[in-house]
Design a protein around this motif. Structure first.
Motif, PDB file in Angstrom:
ATOM      1  N   THR A 165       0.837  -1.199   0.000  1.00 38.93           N
ATOM      2  CA  THR A 165       0.000   0.000   0.000  1.00 38.93           C
ATOM      3  C   THR A 165       0.873   1.252   0.000  1.00 38.93           C
ATOM      4  O   THR A 165       0.569   2.224  -0.701  1.00 38.93           O
ATOM      5  CB  THR A 165      -0.947  -0.006   1.218  1.00 38.93           C
ATOM      6  N   ALA A 166       1.964   1.230   0.753  1.00 43.39           N
ATOM      7  CA  ALA A 166       2.862   2.388   0.798  1.00 43.39           C
ATOM      8  C   ALA A 166       3.382   2.723  -0.593  1.00 43.39           C
ATOM      9  O   ALA A 166       3.408   3.896  -0.994  1.00 43.39           O
ATOM     10  CB  ALA A 166       4.022   2.107   1.750  1.00 43.39           C
ATOM     11  N   LYS A 167       3.770   1.708  -1.341  1.00 50.81           N
ATOM     12  CA  LYS A 167       4.305   1.931  -2.688  1.00 50.81           C
ATOM     13  C   LYS A 167       3.250   2.561  -3.588  1.00 50.81           C
ATOM     14  O   LYS A 167       3.535   3.503  -4.339  1.00 50.81           O
ATOM     15  CB  LYS A 167       4.789   0.609  -3.286  1.00 50.81           C
ATOM     16  N   VAL A 168       2.019   2.071  -3.521  1.00 52.36           N
ATOM     17  CA  VAL A 168       0.933   2.613  -4.342  1.00 52.36           C
ATOM     18  C   VAL A 168       0.701   4.088  -3.996  1.00 52.36           C
ATOM     19  O   VAL A 168       0.572   4.933  -4.888  1.00 52.36           O
ATOM     20  CB  VAL A 168      -0.362   1.791  -4.152  1.00 52.36           C
ATOM     21  N   PHE A 169       0.693   4.404  -2.714  1.00 56.59           N
ATOM     22  CA  PHE A 169       0.444   5.785  -2.296  1.00 56.59           C
ATOM     23  C   PHE A 169       1.593   6.709  -2.668  1.00 56.59           C
ATOM     24  O   PHE A 169       1.369   7.851  -3.059  1.00 56.59           O
ATOM     25  CB  PHE A 169       0.136   5.851  -0.798  1.00 56.59           C
TER      26      PHE A 169
ATOM     27  N   TYR B  38       2.425  11.687   0.567  1.00 53.30           N
ATOM     28  CA  TYR B  38       1.950  10.691   1.530  1.00 53.30           C
ATOM     29  C   TYR B  38       3.116  10.101   2.324  1.00 53.30           C
ATOM     30  O   TYR B  38       2.907   9.528   3.387  1.00 53.30           O
ATOM     31  CB  TYR B  38       1.161   9.576   0.836  1.00 53.30           C
ATOM     32  N   GLY B  39       4.328  10.257   1.814  1.00 53.42           N
ATOM     33  CA  GLY B  39       5.501   9.762   2.535  1.00 53.42           C
ATOM     34  C   GLY B  39       5.634  10.359   3.924  1.00 53.42           C
ATOM     35  O   GLY B  39       6.190   9.736   4.829  1.00 53.42           O
ATOM     36  N   GLY B  40       5.102  11.546   4.128  1.00 51.52           N
ATOM     37  CA  GLY B  40       5.136  12.174   5.451  1.00 51.52           C
ATOM     38  C   GLY B  40       4.292  11.456   6.488  1.00 51.52           C
ATOM     39  O   GLY B  40       4.470  11.653   7.684  1.00 51.52           O
ATOM     40  N   PHE B  41       3.375  10.618   6.024  1.00 53.01           N
ATOM     41  CA  PHE B  41       2.529   9.844   6.932  1.00 53.01           C
ATOM     42  C   PHE B  41       3.098   8.462   7.211  1.00 53.01           C
ATOM     43  O   PHE B  41       2.517   7.690   7.957  1.00 53.01           O
ATOM     44  CB  PHE B  41       1.119   9.676   6.346  1.00 53.01           C
ATOM     45  N   MET B  42       4.212   8.131   6.555  1.00 56.21           N
ATOM     46  CA  MET B  42       4.745   6.771   6.630  1.00 56.21           C
ATOM     47  C   MET B  42       6.019   6.723   7.454  1.00 56.21           C
ATOM     48  O   MET B  42       6.812   7.651   7.405  1.00 56.21           O
ATOM     49  CB  MET B  42       5.037   6.258   5.217  1.00 56.21           C
ATOM     50  N   PRO B  43       6.268   5.637   8.122  1.00 57.22           N
ATOM     51  CA  PRO B  43       5.309   4.577   8.399  1.00 57.22           C
ATOM     52  C   PRO B  43       4.283   5.051   9.421  1.00 57.22           C
ATOM     53  O   PRO B  43       4.503   6.036  10.127  1.00 57.22           O
ATOM     54  CB  PRO B  43       6.181   3.453   8.971  1.00 57.22           C
TER      55      PRO B  43
END
Length: 189
Positions: A116-120, A127-132
């Motif tokens: 899911t991370a890759k898709v986002f 969206y990387g700022g929300f990960m992990p």
């Protein structure tokens, strides 16, 4: 007299609404239908508590008698059940002689669904700022403890509608990031 004052107030509100729509109407219309209610709920929380960080988080009270180590075991066991991976863990703070209202212990858990991370990230690098995704364990000197995690509502609904497959994946991650701390706060495995 009162009738005239109320009429003036009503007219001012109407003019303000027309002005707001003229300035932002087409932009707001392009957002997900749940965007404005999500923003308003966050704003209401800020008005109530005065704390923007609190307005963006969810919290679960850890049941009395459940230790930080038991919460850790529970989170580790539950991540797989929700198709998540524990990508990091830090016991960041311990103060044995903490005052009742002072943080005694803090731990951070980082969880991610890598697919899911890759898709986002392919959809938007921001969206990387929300990960992990993170869960924070905080225990106070009086013994009470909470688990805290980001409320993902705005990340999912706060902008233009996500493509259907992304929305489905995001809702699964949201469910995991709500159920893992909810269950861990009860000592569930």
């Amino acid at each position: 007299m009162i009738k005239n004052i109320l009429a003036v107030i009503g007219a001012l509100v109407l003019v303000a609404m027309i002005g707001f729509y003229a300035m932002f109407g087409s932009k707001v219309a392009s957002l997900h239908p749940k965007a404005m209610p999500a923003f308003m709920a966050m704003f209401d929380n800020i008005l109530t508590n005065g704390d923007p960080a609190r307005a963006m988080m969810k919290t679960w009270e850890v049941q009395e008698g459940i230790s930080g180590d038991e919460v850790k075991e529970s989170i580790e066991a539950l991540t797989e059940e929700y198709n998540m991976r524990l990508t990091g863990y830090v016991k960041m703070y311990t103060k044995e002689d903490a005052a009742p209202d002072e943080v005694k212990e803090a731990r951070i858990y980082s969880l991610c669904n890598l697919t899911t991370a890759k898709v986002f990230l392919n959809y938007s690098q921001w969206y990387g700022g929300f990960m992990p995704c993170r869960i924070m364990y905080i225990q106070y000197g009086d013994g009470h403890a909470n688990l805290i995690s980001m409320d993902m509502t705005l990340a999912i609904y706060g902008g233009k509608p996500l493509p259907p497959e992304m929305l489905e994946a995001a809702l699964k991650v949201k469910e995991a990031m709500e159920m893992v701390p909810e269950r861990a706060a009860k000592g569930d495995f």
